[in-house]
Design a protein around this motif. Sequence first.
Motif, PDB file in Angstrom:
ATOM      1  N   PRO A 122      88.882  39.953 -43.279  1.00  0.00           N
ATOM      2  CA  PRO A 122      89.104  40.419 -44.651  1.00  0.00           C
ATOM      3  C   PRO A 122      88.619  41.859 -44.846  1.00  0.00           C
ATOM      4  CG  PRO A 122      88.189  38.208 -44.665  1.00  0.00           C
ATOM      5  CD  PRO A 122      88.118  38.686 -43.247  1.00  0.00           C
ATOM      6  N   TYR A 123      89.379  42.613 -45.608  1.00  0.00           N
ATOM      7  CA  TYR A 123      88.992  43.985 -45.907  1.00  0.00           C
ATOM      8  C   TYR A 123      87.819  44.015 -46.874  1.00  0.00           C
ATOM      9  CZ  TYR A 123      92.960  46.041 -43.487  1.00  0.00           C
ATOM     10  OH  TYR A 123      93.839  46.454 -42.507  1.00  0.00           O
ATOM     11  N   THR A 124      87.008  45.072 -46.745  1.00  0.00           N
ATOM     12  CA  THR A 124      85.913  45.362 -47.657  1.00  0.00           C
ATOM     13  C   THR A 124      86.154  46.744 -48.252  1.00  0.00           C
ATOM     14  OG1 THR A 124      84.569  46.460 -45.967  1.00  0.00           O
ATOM     15  CG2 THR A 124      84.336  44.056 -46.184  1.00  0.00           C
ATOM     16  N   ALA A 125      85.288  47.141 -49.182  1.00  0.00           N
ATOM     17  CA  ALA A 125      85.396  48.487 -49.752  1.00  0.00           C
ATOM     18  C   ALA A 125      85.335  49.543 -48.651  1.00  0.00           C
ATOM     19  CB  ALA A 125      84.272  48.711 -50.761  1.00  0.00           C
ATOM     20  N   GLU A 126      84.469  49.328 -47.685  1.00  0.00           N
ATOM     21  CA  GLU A 126      84.287  50.320 -46.620  1.00  0.00           C
ATOM     22  C   GLU A 126      85.493  50.368 -45.685  1.00  0.00           C
ATOM     23  OE1 GLU A 126      82.010  48.007 -47.503  1.00  0.00           O
ATOM     24  OE2 GLU A 126      80.725  49.435 -48.592  1.00  0.00           O
ATOM     25  N   PHE A 131      92.286  54.019 -45.894  1.00  0.00           N
ATOM     26  CA  PHE A 131      93.726  53.893 -46.131  1.00  0.00           C
ATOM     27  C   PHE A 131      94.123  54.333 -47.541  1.00  0.00           C
ATOM     28  CE2 PHE A 131      92.522  50.816 -42.886  1.00  0.00           C
ATOM     29  CZ  PHE A 131      93.436  51.112 -41.883  1.00  0.00           C
ATOM     30  N   VAL A 132      93.124  54.668 -48.362  1.00  0.00           N
ATOM     31  CA  VAL A 132      93.382  55.116 -49.730  1.00  0.00           C
ATOM     32  C   VAL A 132      93.451  56.631 -49.745  1.00  0.00           C
ATOM     33  CG1 VAL A 132      92.561  55.109 -52.109  1.00  0.00           C
ATOM     34  CG2 VAL A 132      92.224  53.086 -50.681  1.00  0.00           C
ATOM     35  N   GLY A 133      94.497  57.182 -50.357  1.00  0.00           N
ATOM     36  CA  GLY A 133      94.687  58.621 -50.325  1.00  0.00           C
ATOM     37  C   GLY A 133      94.192  59.357 -51.556  1.00  0.00           C
ATOM     38  N   LYS A 134      94.550  58.872 -52.740  1.00  0.00           N
ATOM     39  CA  LYS A 134      94.263  59.622 -53.966  1.00  0.00           C
ATOM     40  C   LYS A 134      93.672  58.715 -55.031  1.00  0.00           C
ATOM     41  CE  LYS A 134      98.206  62.728 -53.203  1.00  0.00           C
ATOM     42  NZ  LYS A 134      99.519  63.176 -53.728  1.00  0.00           N
ATOM     43  N   LEU A 209      86.864  50.231 -55.219  1.00  0.00           N
ATOM     44  CA  LEU A 209      87.243  49.948 -53.831  1.00  0.00           C
ATOM     45  C   LEU A 209      87.081  48.471 -53.498  1.00  0.00           C
ATOM     46  CD1 LEU A 209      85.873  53.120 -52.034  1.00  0.00           C
ATOM     47  CD2 LEU A 209      88.283  52.453 -52.245  1.00  0.00           C
ATOM     48  N   ASN A 210      86.130  47.799 -54.137  1.00  0.00           N
ATOM     49  CA  ASN A 210      86.047  46.344 -53.974  1.00  0.00           C
ATOM     50  C   ASN A 210      87.321  45.685 -54.501  1.00  0.00           C
ATOM     51  OD1 ASN A 210      83.447  46.413 -52.909  1.00  0.00           O
ATOM     52  ND2 ASN A 210      82.456  46.096 -54.888  1.00  0.00           N
ATOM     53  N   ALA A 211      87.808  46.200 -55.627  1.00  0.00           N
ATOM     54  CA  ALA A 211      89.028  45.651 -56.214  1.00  0.00           C
ATOM     55  C   ALA A 211      90.220  45.872 -55.289  1.00  0.00           C
ATOM     56  CB  ALA A 211      89.280  46.298 -57.576  1.00  0.00           C
ATOM     57  N   ARG A 218      94.414  39.546 -50.862  1.00  0.00           N
ATOM     58  CA  ARG A 218      95.221  38.551 -51.597  1.00  0.00           C
ATOM     59  C   ARG A 218      96.695  38.717 -51.269  1.00  0.00           C
ATOM     60  NH1 ARG A 218      97.008  34.573 -52.916  1.00  0.00           N
ATOM     61  NH2 ARG A 218      96.880  33.419 -54.878  1.00  0.00           N
ATOM     62  N   LEU A 219      97.166  39.948 -51.219  1.00  0.00           N
ATOM     63  CA  LEU A 219      98.571  40.168 -50.872  1.00  0.00           C
ATOM     64  C   LEU A 219      98.858  39.667 -49.464  1.00  0.00           C
ATOM     65  CD1 LEU A 219      99.197  43.730 -52.364  1.00  0.00           C
ATOM     66  CD2 LEU A 219     100.134  41.579 -53.212  1.00  0.00           C
TER      67      LEU A 219
END
Length: 264
Positions: A122-126, A131-134, A209-211, A218-219
């Motif tokens: 599972p992904y975490t905030a870290e 992978f998040v750009g903006k 980032l947790n969200a 979930r996706l």
Amino acid sequence: MGNEVIAAAECLLSSRQGKTVQDNLPPSCYPGSAEEAYRVQEELVSRVVIQHDSRVIGYKLACTNRPLMELLGTDEPFYGCLMEHSTHASGAELAAADFTQRIVESEFMLEMGADLPASDTPYTAETIAPFVGKLIPAIEVVDHRYTDFTKVGVNALIADNAIHGASVLGEPDGEKWKTIDLAAHEVVLQINGEVVERGSGANVLGSPLNAMAWLGNRLQSRGKGLRKGDIVTTGAACPIYHAVAGDRILVSFGELGEVDLSFA
């Protein structure tokens, strides 16, 4: 697809078109599970997209703070879809009459800079952050078709596209946000020039980032995924505000920018 799913989607679409409210979805087509509710949502969104010659451009997260989870009787958030036709640039003037409700939420929006790979862990905030750009200062206008949304059950809210109405976007920040503790970052909501609420990213599952990590996981559990360019509103950072015609709303994210809209 089951007749109940189609009937629920048609019921919600009719309420959207007629700006009507109801106590709840009819028992004959009330989703029996979250998975069935998401199938109703997908059917509803597909019809809305066709109606407006639009397309899905991302996701909205709902119920990302503990008090609201407790109020709605759930232990996790849920999501809906953002669409091109209901997404506007900062400074937009929206017609108050186009909404049954005008619930204003001040939100950190994040845009994916790359596809999120499938992962057995599972992904975490870290782990999702690279992978998040903006980051985009944003306002979500929550709208729904229910007499009292707190009494209809989470599945009815999921089915109604997580009661999304519209989004308004400020100017994106591509680098500065990466050096900031989003959990501690203050957000200020002004109505007609007066400060009415303050909040921070900590109100969004502890951090926006947790969200994002929750949504990515979930996706993936539903055979879907976050893709490059997807935009995501991560949940209300400030207490909500019920807007009326004539209101001018401005949300300040400090050094990360601001976003505003008005209701005609």
